[in-house]
Motif scaffolding. Structure first.
Motif, PDB file in Angstrom:
ATOM      1  N   ILE A  33       0.836  -1.196   0.000  1.00 40.69           N
ATOM      2  CA  ILE A  33       0.000   0.000   0.000  1.00 40.69           C
ATOM      3  C   ILE A  33       0.876   1.253   0.000  1.00 40.69           C
ATOM      4  CG2 ILE A  33      -1.753   1.305   1.257  1.00 40.69           C
ATOM      5  CD1 ILE A  33      -2.738  -1.297   0.014  1.00 40.69           C
ATOM      6  N   ALA A  34       0.632   2.122  -0.987  1.00 39.74           N
ATOM      7  CA  ALA A  34       1.352   3.397  -1.046  1.00 39.74           C
ATOM      8  C   ALA A  34       0.389   4.570  -1.177  1.00 39.74           C
ATOM      9  CB  ALA A  34       2.324   3.385  -2.236  1.00 39.74           C
ATOM     10  N   ASP A  35      -0.906   4.309  -0.927  1.00 38.65           N
ATOM     11  CA  ASP A  35      -1.917   5.345  -1.147  1.00 38.65           C
ATOM     12  C   ASP A  35      -1.751   6.542  -0.221  1.00 38.65           C
ATOM     13  OD1 ASP A  35      -3.035   3.836  -3.137  1.00 38.65           O
ATOM     14  OD2 ASP A  35      -4.543   2.910  -1.860  1.00 38.65           O
ATOM     15  N   ASP A  36      -1.247   6.300   1.002  1.00 38.26           N
ATOM     16  CA  ASP A  36      -1.085   7.408   1.939  1.00 38.26           C
ATOM     17  C   ASP A  36       0.353   7.885   2.042  1.00 38.26           C
ATOM     18  OD1 ASP A  36      -0.134   5.161   3.155  1.00 38.26           O
ATOM     19  OD2 ASP A  36      -1.180   5.448   5.060  1.00 38.26           O
ATOM     20  N   ALA A  37       1.194   7.487   1.077  1.00 36.04           N
ATOM     21  CA  ALA A  37       2.599   7.905   1.107  1.00 36.04           C
ATOM     22  C   ALA A  37       2.736   9.417   0.972  1.00 36.04           C
ATOM     23  CB  ALA A  37       3.374   7.199  -0.014  1.00 36.04           C
ATOM     24  N   HIS A  38       1.785  10.043   0.274  1.00 39.34           N
ATOM     25  CA  HIS A  38       1.868  11.487   0.066  1.00 39.34           C
ATOM     26  C   HIS A  38       1.690  12.257   1.374  1.00 39.34           C
ATOM     27  CE1 HIS A  38      -2.368  10.596   0.154  1.00 39.34           C
ATOM     28  NE2 HIS A  38      -2.707  11.869   0.083  1.00 39.34           N
ATOM     29  N   ILE A  39       1.036  11.637   2.379  1.00 41.45           N
ATOM     30  CA  ILE A  39       0.873  12.304   3.669  1.00 41.45           C
ATOM     31  C   ILE A  39       2.224  12.449   4.349  1.00 41.45           C
ATOM     32  CG2 ILE A  39      -0.218  12.182   5.932  1.00 41.45           C
ATOM     33  CD1 ILE A  39      -2.186  12.708   3.717  1.00 41.45           C
ATOM     34  N   GLY A  40       3.008  11.361   4.333  1.00 44.84           N
ATOM     35  CA  GLY A  40       4.353  11.426   4.909  1.00 44.84           C
ATOM     36  C   GLY A  40       5.230  12.415   4.170  1.00 44.84           C
TER      37      GLY A  40
END
Length: 730
Positions: free
Chosen positions: A437-444
């Motif tokens: 899963i990389a969907d929330d990588a942009h939050i980091g």
């Protein structure tokens, strides 16, 4: 039909704590819940450590009274207990509920009035109403429209679970991806409502012809709950009206006085523009989700103060968690801050291990339920929130081992804190890798860009938008002018000074305030959590537990009303500014575009363009699109990057080739996107210079296509804002 013309309107050292005195006056209110009547003297603390990981144990608090008289009597007694009115009669309980209901009606009326004033929504045509739901709002509303217009409710739900229009040519489950349970529920209510009204012969809407002037053709405008858009907005405003009732009860319960509820509500109104944006953007996820967070935090406060936990309280907390998480993908980050705050309160000894363990279990059950209801959305399991719950559960299980460590109390606090922090980050990383899963990588990446010089295409799209930038410098000044910030600082200092007393829930609220402050400073949009919580904290100015020393000398009503009078100077000016906003929605260029698409292109023609415009194309023209404003998916971010290469400095042939891979037939080019710049480095060509430095210095492709779209594209429609380019197939 009624013909109606419509005009345009654009535009000192602390004293030893004294036992709280119970006031008989309604103005003084009940004593702060958790204080109760003076109990037996506590034994002096042992000379050993105190407070590490709940070692103090639970402090004695007054138990909820039992009531006779059958189920009704027991319910009334529990309600009085929940509202902090244990010593009050039934009349005072009903008075509190009536005041809460009045606050709800007041807020509902306020936001409804602001929304109508801003857009003249009741006089817009169906198309204009849909265009008024810009960007994400239009995307969410489109699924409500799909279910409402489907042959049956189940058929409509099936259509949004097998959607072929949103990310053509993919077929996606939008209910899973976009948190669309609110639209499903509202669509079912709408269909039931209209069928019942039709059966009993009651008219649900009135339609008339509205002349628009300026050479524009007349439109048909319908008003009433029988109109889908009016029904949709009305339910949202009712929900957010009820939220204000919760705020009144919350402030009353936290402070132990109805004056506290009054302070919370008035602070919210005086700082309304900083507290919510539901009156401007009703369909956003927070409009459905945030009211349940208020209920959830009220329940957490009640659980922290209770000496005996009942199943009903825990079940209510579980349900409120689910209702908060289901509509909004961001809810998990808010609950992460709550869990972190509760863990910190446990570490310093203000929650016993049994109580925290039960709260953690409830959060785990809520998360599991949401995971199932969201069709196995793996982002929930790989979130920081889920990882934090597991790590805290592990720390609680390891408590005997921590107690054996021969270090100072402060060192033990630090050890547990580091164990939680690094354990959460590592577990989150491992689960994301395992599930791919990389969907929330942009939050980091977004948070990294706040502290370091990191930049990439996605983070710049966020940080160049004002709502994702740091908090404005003017925001603390606005808080100060309404005295919200000074009052909250006084309350915070009072809590810190009395932290040695039994203030479990107040310590939690103070830590939660710090967490929301950090979020609000980093991302301006998140002050929508900070400001309402400040309003709740302001209610504690009425707390006899914190300010009993003052109320012994001055009547609490005099203090509170003096503060509210001072607040109202700027607060009333803020409200008047909101009431003075008068406008009328009109977007003729987009209306021309939508009409052209509906009548001049095939139903299966595929469109690409700016995310906000694509939402309108899908909603009103019902054409397939390849990108949209819901940016929380890694695949969608990759698609949008390809679509936005039209505003880069790449060669036209290269861009066309990538668009053909996405099966795009038409590209909607907006020249303003090529030249507008919110701040230095934030025009689209400048953002692409960071992502594609090899082409830096060349003329942006959008500038070239505005002048001449050939040979790779053909201009098929153009007006003052939009230029539709047909992709020439090879």
């Amino acid at each position: 039909m009624v013909l109606q013309a419509r005009n345009k309107h654009r535009e000192a050292a602390p004293k030893p704590p004294q036992p709280p005195r119970v006031s008989q006056s309604p103005l003084r209110g009940a004593p702060d819940v958790g204080a109760g009547e003076p109990g037996p003297e506590r034994a002096p603390p042992s000379p050993g450590r105190k407070g590490a990981a709940g070692r103090k144990g639970p402090r004695a608090e007054t138990a909820a009274p039992s009531a006779g008289g059958g189920l009704g009597g027991r319910l009334a007694a529990r309600l009085r207990w929940a509202l902090g009115l244990r010593r009050a009669g039934r009349g005072r309980t009903w008075t509190t509920l009536l005041l809460a209901a009045f606050a709800a009606v007041l807020h509902w009326s306020h936001i409804t009035h602001l929304f109508e004033n801003d857009r003249h929504f009741s006089h817009l045509s169906t198309l204009e109403r849909e265009m008024a739901f810009r960007t994400e709002m239009g995307l969410y509303y489109s699924y409500f429209k799909t279910i409402v217009e489907a042959p049956s409710f189940l058929n409509g739900v099936w259509m949004i679970m097998n959607d072929k229009l949103t990310e053509y040519p993919l077929v996606i489950n939008t209910l899973k991806r976009f948190n669309l349970y609110p639209e499903v529920i509202l669509a079912s209510w709408y269909r039931i409502y209209t069928k019942i009204m039709d059966l009993i012969g009651i008219q649900t809407k009135i339609c008339w012809t509205v002349t628009r002037g300026e050479g524009l053709s007349p439109i048909e405008s319908c008003e009433g709950l029988g109109d889908p858009a009016c029904f949709y907005v009305a339910v949202i405003f009712i929900l957010n009206g009820l939220m204000m009732a919760l705020f009144f009860i919350y402030g009353t319960y936290l402070s132990g006085s109805r004056l506290g509820g009054l302070v919370t509500v008035l602070c919210f109104f005086f700082n309304h523009g900083e507290c919510t944006r539901v009156m401007w953007t009703p369909p956003l996820r927070e409009s459905f989700s945030y009211p349940f967070l208020v209920l959830q935090m009220l329940l957490v406060t009640h659980i922290l103060r209770a000496t005996k936990l009942y199943k009903g309280s825990l079940i209510a907390l579980c349900i409120s968690n689910v209702f908060f998480m289901l509509p909004w993908q961001f809810a998990q980050f808010v609950l992460l801050t709550q869990i972190a705050s509760l863990f910190a309160v446990y570490v310093v000894g203000y929650i016993d291990i049994c109580k925290l363990r039960k709260i953690i279990y409830i959060h785990m059950i809520s998360l599991a339920l949401c995971f199932v209801l969201m069709f196995g959305n793996s982002m929930l399991l790989t979130s920081y929130y889920a990882s934090s719950l597991v790590i805290i559960w592990g720390i609680l299980a390891m408590k005997p081992h921590f107690l054996k460590i021969n270090v100072s109390e402060l060192s033990l606090w630090v050890i547990q804190g580091c164990f939680w922090l690094f354990g959460t980050v590592i577990l989150k990383y491992l689960t994301s890798k395992i599930f791919g899963i990389a969907d929330d990588a942009h939050i980091g990446n977004l948070l990294t860009s706040k502290f370091f010089s990191y930049k990439d295409f996605d983070t710049l799209l966020y940080t160049c938008a004002a709502e994702f930038d740091f908090m404005e410098k003017e925001t603390p000044l606005r808080y100060t002018k309404t005295l919200l910030l000074p009052v909250v600082l006084v309350v915070f200092i009072a809590i810190v000074r009395k932290v040695c007393l039994s203030l479990k829930s107040l310590v939690y609220h103070a830590l939660q305030l710090l967490a929301y402050t950090a979020l609000g400073i980093l991302i301006m949009r998140l002050k929508l959590f900070l400001t309402p919580h400040m309003c709740v904290m302001a209610s504690l100015i009425c707390s006899r537990q914190l300010f009993g020393w003052l109320f012994c000398k001055v009547h609490p009503g005099a203090v509170v009303f003096a503060i509210l009078a001072a607040m109202s100077i700027q607060g009333s000016a803020n409200l008047q500014t909101q009431w003075n906003i008068v406008g009328e929605f009109s977007n003729l260029p987009q209306e021309e575009l939508i009409e052209w698409i509906k009548y001049s292109t095939k139903p299966d023609a595929v469109f690409a363009g700016a995310m906000p415009t694509m939402a309108s194309v899908k909603l009103s023209a019902l054409r397939p699109i390849v990108n949209h404003p819901h940016y929380e998916d890694a695949g969608l971010r990759a698609r949008t990057k390809i679509v936005y290469s039209m505003y880069s400095r790449k060669a036209a042939e290269e861009v066309k080739r990538e668009l053909i891979k996405l099966k795009v037939n038409y590209y909607i080019l907006e020249e303003s996107w090529c030249v507008r710049r919110s701040k230095p480095g934030c025009s689209m060509p400048e953002i692409w210079d960071v992502e594609d430095p090899a082409n830096a210095g060349k003329t942006p492709l959008c500038n070239l296509l505005v002048k001449d779209s050939k040979p790779h594209f053909t201009t098929v429609f153009q007006n003052s804002v939009y230029k539709v380019l047909e992709v020439v197939k090879e």
